[in-house]
Design a protein around this motif. Structure first.
Motif, mmCIF file in Angstrom:
data_model
loop_
_atom_site.group_PDB
_atom_site.id
_atom_site.type_symbol
_atom_site.label_atom_id
_atom_site.label_comp_id
_atom_site.label_asym_id
_atom_site.label_seq_id
_atom_site.Cartn_x
_atom_site.Cartn_y
_atom_site.Cartn_z
ATOM 1 N N VAL A 27 0.863 -1.181 0.000
ATOM 2 C CA VAL A 27 0.000 0.000 0.000
ATOM 3 C C VAL A 27 0.899 1.230 0.000
ATOM 4 O O VAL A 27 1.731 1.393 0.901
ATOM 5 N N THR A 29 1.035 5.523 -0.335
ATOM 6 C CA THR A 29 0.279 6.780 -0.262
ATOM 7 C C THR A 29 1.001 7.844 -1.075
ATOM 8 O O THR A 29 2.213 8.058 -0.899
ATOM 9 N N THR A 64 -4.646 13.459 -1.951
ATOM 10 C CA THR A 64 -3.948 12.267 -1.471
ATOM 11 C C THR A 64 -4.579 11.039 -2.109
ATOM 12 O O THR A 64 -5.806 10.905 -2.133
ATOM 13 N N ILE A 66 -4.289 6.620 -2.673
ATOM 14 C CA ILE A 66 -3.794 5.357 -2.150
ATOM 15 C C ILE A 66 -3.652 4.358 -3.300
ATOM 16 O O ILE A 66 -4.614 4.108 -4.035
ATOM 17 N N THR A 68 -2.968 0.517 -3.920
ATOM 18 C CA THR A 68 -2.837 -0.845 -3.402
ATOM 19 C C THR A 68 -2.405 -1.731 -4.567
ATOM 20 O O THR A 68 -2.975 -1.652 -5.653
ATOM 21 N N TYR A 76 -5.847 2.426 -7.729
ATOM 22 C CA TYR A 76 -5.396 3.776 -7.368
ATOM 23 C C TYR A 76 -6.635 4.611 -7.111
ATOM 24 O O TYR A 76 -7.467 4.804 -8.000
ATOM 25 N N GLU A 79 -8.065 9.433 -1.621
ATOM 26 C CA GLU A 79 -8.473 9.323 -0.229
ATOM 27 C C GLU A 79 -9.658 10.239 0.031
ATOM 28 O O GLU A 79 -9.714 11.361 -0.481
ATOM 29 N N CYS A 223 5.378 9.946 -3.356
ATOM 30 C CA CYS A 223 4.986 8.931 -2.388
ATOM 31 C C CYS A 223 5.438 9.367 -0.994
ATOM 32 O O CYS A 223 6.604 9.728 -0.791
#
Length: 283
Positions: A27, A29, A64, A66, A68, A76, A79, A223
């Protein structure tokens, strides 16, 4: 030691370190930022309003996301965040990309599915992942604990991507379609072979390691956090909601909507150009 040799050694180290992790997952960010070129040509907007609008625009493009991922696929997603800042009473500006948008990549099948809501409609853009002609370079730097290598590629882009502006007065009888002026742009990526997946944020991919930083015109993606093999197993599912279209079909729809919006708000022949607000969002 040559650049390629060093890269191959790092790739080998990354592969060895993960060879025993059969369910390799992660994961990451990412935080995005876009520099804006905003020109306001309006006698009706005072300095305080202009400053407030500038702050609002900046926050619109500071997001932002995330990512995974595993060895073969990724999701993608933005957030969740609080409501967007408003200017004045009841006025809110948004430039697509809501919190419900999901971008899925299947690196094995070389396909993607981009589920997004635009102008109140849901689309599911399904198309192929095309290879990026990256040039691997010798520059290195650390991003957090990860050693990263530099890669670049060059692409052709419109000189101004979006122009919601005081276009010169529109005369419907004489209006002509013009091809956008193009220019070359160098995209720079920083990737780490320590995380051996050929993936990255959004559509960026195709390097021998996870992409941790992107500079694409005025857009910067960095990142800020990575968790490898989290305790809770990740489930990566391809999105299914929305009207299914190809990337070209979606781009054509958006171009048509953009032109309609520009024609609607542009000053007509004999109108006052000083009443318009010019916003260039490049890169």
């Amino acid at each position: 030691m040559t650049t390629i040799t060093r890269i191959l050694i790092l790739i080998l180290i990354g592969v060895i370190s993960s060879v025993n992790a059969q369910d390799f997952q992660g994961v990451a960010t990412y935080r995005t930022h876009r520099d804006l070129d905003i020109k306001m040509d309006s006698t009706k907007m005072n300095d305080a309003m202009q400053k407030q609008m500038m702050e609002m625009m900046k926050k619109q493009f500071q997001k932002t996301y995330i990512l995974t991922f595993d060895k073969s696929a990724s999701l993608y997603k933005q957030e969740e965040e609080l409501d967007k800042p408003q200017v004045g009473s009841g006025f809110q500006m948004s430039f697509g990309g809501g919190g419900s948008d999901v971008f899925y990549k299947n690196m094995q099948n070389k396909t993607y599915a981009d589920q997004k809501e635009t102008m109140g409609k849901k689309f599911l853009i399904k198309d192929s992942i095309y290879p990026i002609e990256w040039q691997l370079e010798s520059n290195t730097k650390h991003i957090g604990e990860y050693m990263c290598f530099k890669a670049t590629y060059t692409k052709q882009v419109p000189k101004v991507n979006r122009n919601f502006s005081s276009i010169s007065s529109i005369d419907d009888d004489n209006e002509e379609e013009k091809e956008p002026e193009m220019e070359e742009r160098i995209i720079t990526a920083w990737y780490t072979p320590q995380i051996p997946v050929n993936n990255g944020p959004a559509k960026y991919q195709g390097l021998p390691g996870l992409i941790l930083e992107i500079h694409d015109g005025k857009l910067t993606v960095i990142c800020s956090k990575i968790v490898i093999n989290p305790e809770d197993k990740i489930e990566i599912k391809e999105p299914t909601k929305g009207k299914e279209v190809t990337q070209k079909e979606y781009d054509d729809i958006m171009d048509k909507k953009t032109k309609e919006m520009m024609e609607r708000y542009a000053p007509r022949k004999g109108g006052k150009s000083g009443d318009a607000i010019e916003i260039h969002i490049g890169g």
